[in-house]
Enzyme design. Sequence first.
Site, PDB file in Angstrom:
ATOM      1  N   PRO A   1       0.950  -1.221   0.134  1.00 61.93           N
ATOM      2  CA  PRO A   1      -0.269  -0.157   0.211  1.00 61.93           C
ATOM      3  C   PRO A   1       0.980   1.610   0.424  1.00 61.93           C
ATOM      4  CG  PRO A   1      -0.025  -0.616   1.991  1.00 61.93           C
ATOM      5  CD  PRO A   1       0.785  -1.906   1.222  1.00 61.93           C
ATOM      6  N   CYS A   2       1.051   1.578  -1.216  1.00 62.37           N
ATOM      7  CA  CYS A   2       2.481   2.824  -1.000  1.00 62.37           C
ATOM      8  C   CYS A   2       1.256   3.671  -0.977  1.00 62.37           C
ATOM      9  CB  CYS A   2       3.157   2.364  -2.289  1.00 62.37           C
ATOM     10  SG  CYS A   2       3.216   2.319  -3.699  1.00 62.37           S
TER      11      CYS A   2
END
Length: 174
Positions: A140-141
């Site tokens: 989840p950047c």
Amino acid sequence: MTTPTAAPVTTYWTFLDGPLGQLLLTADESGALTSLSVPGQKGGRGVRSAEEGWRQDPGPFRTAKAQLAAYFAGELTEFRLESRSTGTDFRQRVWSAVDSVPYGRTTTYGEIAARIGAPRAAVRAVGGAIGANPLLVVRPCHRVIGADRSLTGYAGGLDRKRQLLGLEGVPLTP
């Protein structure tokens, strides 16, 4: 004397249509997810020719497709997929820190640097490692934002980052 050549490595791939556009998923020979790219992604993978060992096969992606569908439907908050990413030790440490950011929460590049024990001056390097993340959405950047809480940098584009954070219920400032 001839040197033996290594057997070609097979990369499996498939497309998945979703709210972010047509996603490209790749996996290695063991079936571990190696990348998830969106159309127009900066540094994203593209389909290679069969001569290079790429084979279209939806089989290795059944679990990933089911989990992505559940995530986009708001029914899944944590992916449980076998994945494999290659990168430097520094990138691996950054990616591990990004993996620990919970659904519906955000963190900053500076906070990621602190988590991995890097000096504050390493914030740009942290941003570079996050930008090189081959597993968009799954890693989840999109949950990493600027120090001033602004939406900054996302290889898939800021509109997609905004869309993912909105899906997770993160309040966004205009």
